[in-house]
Design a protein around this motif. Structure first.
Motif, PDB file in Angstrom:
ATOM      1  N   ASP A 190       0.833  -1.201   0.000  1.00  0.00           N
ATOM      2  CA  ASP A 190       0.000   0.000   0.000  1.00  0.00           C
ATOM      3  C   ASP A 190       0.878   1.266   0.000  1.00  0.00           C
ATOM      4  O   ASP A 190       1.099   1.898   1.042  1.00  0.00           O
ATOM      5  CB  ASP A 190      -0.917  -0.027   1.235  1.00  0.00           C
ATOM      6  N   THR A 191       1.373   1.608  -1.191  1.00  0.00           N
ATOM      7  CA  THR A 191       2.262   2.763  -1.315  1.00  0.00           C
ATOM      8  C   THR A 191       1.562   4.053  -0.885  1.00  0.00           C
ATOM      9  O   THR A 191       2.170   4.922  -0.261  1.00  0.00           O
ATOM     10  CB  THR A 191       2.703   2.918  -2.791  1.00  0.00           C
ATOM     11  N   GLU A 192       0.275   4.166  -1.211  1.00  0.00           N
ATOM     12  CA  GLU A 192      -0.436   5.412  -0.913  1.00  0.00           C
ATOM     13  C   GLU A 192      -0.435   5.698   0.593  1.00  0.00           C
ATOM     14  O   GLU A 192      -0.144   6.805   1.022  1.00  0.00           O
ATOM     15  CB  GLU A 192      -1.871   5.340  -1.440  1.00  0.00           C
ATOM     16  N   ARG A 193      -0.729   4.652   1.381  1.00  0.00           N
ATOM     17  CA  ARG A 193      -0.737   4.865   2.828  1.00  0.00           C
ATOM     18  C   ARG A 193       0.659   5.125   3.376  1.00  0.00           C
ATOM     19  O   ARG A 193       0.845   5.911   4.291  1.00  0.00           O
ATOM     20  CB  ARG A 193      -1.317   3.645   3.547  1.00  0.00           C
ATOM     21  N   LEU A 194       1.663   4.430   2.795  1.00  0.00           N
ATOM     22  CA  LEU A 194       3.028   4.611   3.285  1.00  0.00           C
ATOM     23  C   LEU A 194       3.536   6.027   3.033  1.00  0.00           C
ATOM     24  O   LEU A 194       4.328   6.551   3.799  1.00  0.00           O
ATOM     25  CB  LEU A 194       3.970   3.614   2.584  1.00  0.00           C
ATOM     26  N   THR A 195       3.076   6.638   1.952  1.00  0.00           N
ATOM     27  CA  THR A 195       3.669   7.922   1.545  1.00  0.00           C
ATOM     28  C   THR A 195       2.702   9.087   1.680  1.00  0.00           C
ATOM     29  O   THR A 195       3.017  10.198   1.268  1.00  0.00           O
ATOM     30  CB  THR A 195       4.142   7.848   0.076  1.00  0.00           C
ATOM     31  N   MET A 196       1.531   8.826   2.269  1.00  0.00           N
ATOM     32  CA  MET A 196       0.522   9.886   2.291  1.00  0.00           C
ATOM     33  C   MET A 196       0.937  11.058   3.185  1.00  0.00           C
ATOM     34  O   MET A 196       1.707  10.913   4.122  1.00  0.00           O
ATOM     35  CB  MET A 196      -0.832   9.288   2.679  1.00  0.00           C
ATOM     36  N   THR A 197       0.437  12.229   2.847  1.00  0.00           N
ATOM     37  CA  THR A 197       0.745  13.430   3.618  1.00  0.00           C
ATOM     38  C   THR A 197      -0.316  13.608   4.699  1.00  0.00           C
ATOM     39  O   THR A 197      -1.503  13.617   4.400  1.00  0.00           O
ATOM     40  CB  THR A 197       0.722  14.662   2.684  1.00  0.00           C
ATOM     41  N   THR A 260      15.150  -3.115  15.666  1.00  0.00           N
ATOM     42  CA  THR A 260      14.329  -3.285  14.463  1.00  0.00           C
ATOM     43  C   THR A 260      13.054  -2.436  14.478  1.00  0.00           C
ATOM     44  O   THR A 260      12.716  -1.782  13.484  1.00  0.00           O
ATOM     45  CB  THR A 260      13.941  -4.769  14.301  1.00  0.00           C
ATOM     46  N   LYS A 261      12.347  -2.443  15.603  1.00  0.00           N
ATOM     47  CA  LYS A 261      11.068  -1.709  15.637  1.00  0.00           C
ATOM     48  C   LYS A 261      11.307  -0.212  15.436  1.00  0.00           C
ATOM     49  O   LYS A 261      10.528   0.465  14.761  1.00  0.00           O
ATOM     50  CB  LYS A 261      10.333  -1.983  16.949  1.00  0.00           C
ATOM     51  N   TYR A 262      12.388   0.294  16.021  1.00  0.00           N
ATOM     52  CA  TYR A 262      12.709   1.718  15.798  1.00  0.00           C
ATOM     53  C   TYR A 262      13.022   1.970  14.318  1.00  0.00           C
ATOM     54  O   TYR A 262      12.634   2.983  13.755  1.00  0.00           O
ATOM     55  CB  TYR A 262      13.895   2.147  16.662  1.00  0.00           C
ATOM     56  N   ALA A 263      13.744   1.024  13.705  1.00  0.00           N
ATOM     57  CA  ALA A 263      14.115   1.197  12.293  1.00  0.00           C
ATOM     58  C   ALA A 263      12.866   1.225  11.418  1.00  0.00           C
ATOM     59  O   ALA A 263      12.729   2.078  10.530  1.00  0.00           O
ATOM     60  CB  ALA A 263      15.041   0.061  11.860  1.00  0.00           C
ATOM     61  N   VAL A 264      11.925   0.314  11.687  1.00  0.00           N
ATOM     62  CA  VAL A 264      10.711   0.244  10.854  1.00  0.00           C
ATOM     63  C   VAL A 264       9.839   1.475  11.091  1.00  0.00           C
ATOM     64  O   VAL A 264       9.313   2.075  10.150  1.00  0.00           O
ATOM     65  CB  VAL A 264       9.927  -1.060  11.156  1.00  0.00           C
ATOM     66  N   GLN A 265       9.724   1.903  12.355  1.00  0.00           N
ATOM     67  CA  GLN A 265       8.921   3.092  12.651  1.00  0.00           C
ATOM     68  C   GLN A 265       9.547   4.320  11.984  1.00  0.00           C
ATOM     69  O   GLN A 265       8.857   5.157  11.411  1.00  0.00           O
ATOM     70  CB  GLN A 265       8.837   3.279  14.170  1.00  0.00           C
ATOM     71  N   GLY A 266      10.885   4.406  12.028  1.00  0.00           N
ATOM     72  CA  GLY A 266      11.585   5.535  11.400  1.00  0.00           C
ATOM     73  C   GLY A 266      11.393   5.526   9.896  1.00  0.00           C
ATOM     74  O   GLY A 266      11.205   6.580   9.269  1.00  0.00           O
ATOM     75  N   LEU A 267      11.405   4.329   9.311  1.00  0.00           N
ATOM     76  CA  LEU A 267      11.165   4.213   7.868  1.00  0.00           C
ATOM     77  C   LEU A 267       9.784   4.789   7.527  1.00  0.00           C
ATOM     78  O   LEU A 267       9.647   5.582   6.583  1.00  0.00           O
ATOM     79  CB  LEU A 267      11.223   2.734   7.458  1.00  0.00           C
ATOM     80  N   GLY A 268       8.783   4.422   8.325  1.00  0.00           N
ATOM     81  CA  GLY A 268       7.427   4.933   8.094  1.00  0.00           C
ATOM     82  C   GLY A 268       7.387   6.452   8.157  1.00  0.00           C
ATOM     83  O   GLY A 268       6.777   7.107   7.311  1.00  0.00           O
ATOM     84  N   GLN A 269       8.071   7.022   9.146  1.00  0.00           N
ATOM     85  CA  GLN A 269       8.073   8.483   9.279  1.00  0.00           C
ATOM     86  C   GLN A 269       8.755   9.140   8.086  1.00  0.00           C
ATOM     87  O   GLN A 269       8.304  10.157   7.575  1.00  0.00           O
ATOM     88  CB  GLN A 269       8.790   8.889  10.560  1.00  0.00           C
ATOM     89  N   ASN A 270       9.869   8.523   7.643  1.00  0.00           N
ATOM     90  CA  ASN A 270      10.604   9.101   6.515  1.00  0.00           C
ATOM     91  C   ASN A 270       9.816   9.051   5.216  1.00  0.00           C
ATOM     92  O   ASN A 270       9.984   9.903   4.343  1.00  0.00           O
ATOM     93  CB  ASN A 270      11.942   8.369   6.314  1.00  0.00           C
ATOM     94  N   LEU A 271       8.965   8.036   5.092  1.00  0.00           N
ATOM     95  CA  LEU A 271       8.208   7.903   3.839  1.00  0.00           C
ATOM     96  C   LEU A 271       6.993   8.819   3.789  1.00  0.00           C
ATOM     97  O   LEU A 271       6.497   9.139   2.709  1.00  0.00           O
ATOM     98  CB  LEU A 271       7.753   6.448   3.662  1.00  0.00           C
TER      99      LEU A 271
END
Ligand code: SF4
Length: 314
Positions: A190-197, A260-271
Motif C-alpha cells: 500500500d504505497t499510498e498509505r506509506l507515503t501519504m501526507t 528493528t522496531k525503531y528502524a521500521v517506525q523511522g522508515l514509516g516516518q521518513n516515507l
C-alpha cells in the motif's frame, strides 16, 4: 512473548544509580530502576511532543480511552505533565463497539475517577444502531471485523471529540503499533498509505500519538507502576488481524536485532509525505455530513450491512 524475557533478566542494579533495576532495555543496554525508567519514558515522550508540536497553548486534548494499558498510560502521562496547566484541558472519550465481554465500563470508570477528567462515552449501538457483534453476525464471518471496527470507531471518535471542543485527539499507540502499521502497509503493497501526507482538514481533529517511540512492554510497565495491573482481556476478533501475524514476526526479528522496531517506525516516518501529493481537501459525505472523500467508508460499510440484511432469508 520472547520480548518479556528481558523483564525477568533484571536481577541487576540500575545503570544510573545502583538501585535495584526493574527493567532491562535491550536496545540501549541499560538496566533501569523504577525512578530512572519513568524518567526515561517521560523524557522520550516529551521530546516527541516537542518535535511534532503535539501540545500547544489553549489545547483541549481528548484521550481515546479504552481502559487498556496504552490509553491508561497516556491519560496518566498527560494529566501528570499538563494537568496543572490552566491553558490545557484534558478529557477522555470511550467508544463501546458492542463486543460481548470485551469493554468493562466499570473498570474504565475507576480510571476516570482516579484522574478526575471529564468523560464522554458513546457506542456503536447508539451511533449507528448496530453493534460490531451484530455486524459480524450479519456478515456471516469475522474476517473483516477489525477493518469495520477501525473505520466505524474513527468516525465516532472524531465526531465526539469535535463536539466536545477538542483541538487534539490523543491515541495510546506505542512503538510496536507504529512499526506493525508500517509493516502491514509494506506487506499489502500500500504505497499510498506509506507515503501519504498528514494534513489538517476542516472537521477532522488532528491526531497525536505521544507514545509512538515507546515499546509496548515499557508502556505496560509505565502504567503498572502508578495504577497497578490492568485487565486486558483481549478482543475475541483479534485472532483475525494481519496485525497479529506481523506482531509475531517483528517480535521474533526484534529479538535478534533489538533496534528493528525503531528502524521500521523511522522508515514509516521518513516515507510520509513522499507520495505524489495530498489527496486534496476533504469534502462532506453526502450521506452523514462527516468529513470524507465522497461517500464515507462508514456509510459504505453500513450500506453493506443493510444489503446483507435485505438478502437474509425471511
Ligand atoms: Fe476492533 Fe479488531 Fe481491535 Fe477487536 S481487535 S477492538 S475488532 S480493531
Amino acid at each position: 512473548m520472547r520480548d518479556d524475557i528481558s523483564l525477568i533478566e533484571t536481577l541487576m542494579n540500575c545503570s544510573k544509580c545502583r538501585r535495584e533495576a526493574i527493567i532491562y532495555q535491550r536496545y540501549s543496554g541499560m538496566h533501569l530502576c523504577s525512578e530512572h525508567f519513568t524518567e526515561s519514558v517521560e523524557s522520550r515522550v516529551k521530546r516527541e511532543i516537542r518535535k511534532h508540536r503535539w501540545v500547544e497553548h489553549g489545547d483541549t486534548i481528548g484521550v481515546a480511552l479504552s481502559g487498556g494499558k496504552d490509553s491508561t498510560s497516556l491519560l496518566h502521562f498527560l494529566t501528570k505533565t499538563f494537568g496543572n496547566r490552566p491553558d490545557i484541558t484534558i478529557l477522555a472519550i470511550t467508544i463501546d463497539e458492542g463486543i460481548a465481554g470485551y469493554r468493562n465500563k466499570s473498570d474504565i470508570k475507576k480510571i476516570i475517577e482516579r484522574y478526575g477528567v471529564p468523560w464522554h462515552t458513546t457506542s456503536f449501538a447508539d451511533e449507528y444502531g448496530i453493534t460490531l457483534d451484530n455486524i459480524v453476525t450479519r456478515q456471516g464471518d469475522d474476517r473483516r471485523s477489525c477493518s469495520f471496527c477501525g473505520v466505524l470507531r474513527r468516525r465516532v471518535l472524531n465526531r465526539v471529540a469535535r463536539e466536545a471542543g477538542c483541538t487534539k485527539l490523543a491515541f495510546g499507540f506505542n512503538l510496536d503499533d507504529e512499526a506493525q502499521s508500517v509493516m502491514m502497509n509494506v506487506l499489502r503493497g500500500d504505497t499510498e498509505r506509506l507515503t501519504m501526507t498528514q494534513r489538517d482538514n476542516q472537521g477532522m481533529i488532528p491526531r497525536i500519538r505521544p507514545f509512538a517511540t515507546i515499546p509496548e512492554r515499557e508502556v505496560a510497565l509505565y502504567a503498572h507502576l502508578p495504577v497497578g495491573p490492568l485487565a486486558d482481556k483481549g478482543c475475541p476478533y483479534a485472532h483475525n488481524a494481519l496485525r497479529k501475524d506481523v506482531r509475531r514476526l517483528l517480535n521474533e526479528y526484534n529479538w535478534l536485532h533489538p533496534a528493528t522496531k525503531y528502524a521500521v517506525q523511522g522508515l514509516g516516518q521518513n516515507l510520509q509525505g513522499r507520495g505524489t501529493g495530498p489527496r486534496g481537501e476533504l469534502e462532506i459525505c453526502p450521506r452523514c455530513g462527516e468529513p470524507a472523500f465522497g461517500t464515507c467508508r462508514t456509510c459504505t460499510i453500513l450500506d453493506d450491512v443493510k444489503h446483507v440484511r435485505k438478502n437474509e432469508a425471511p
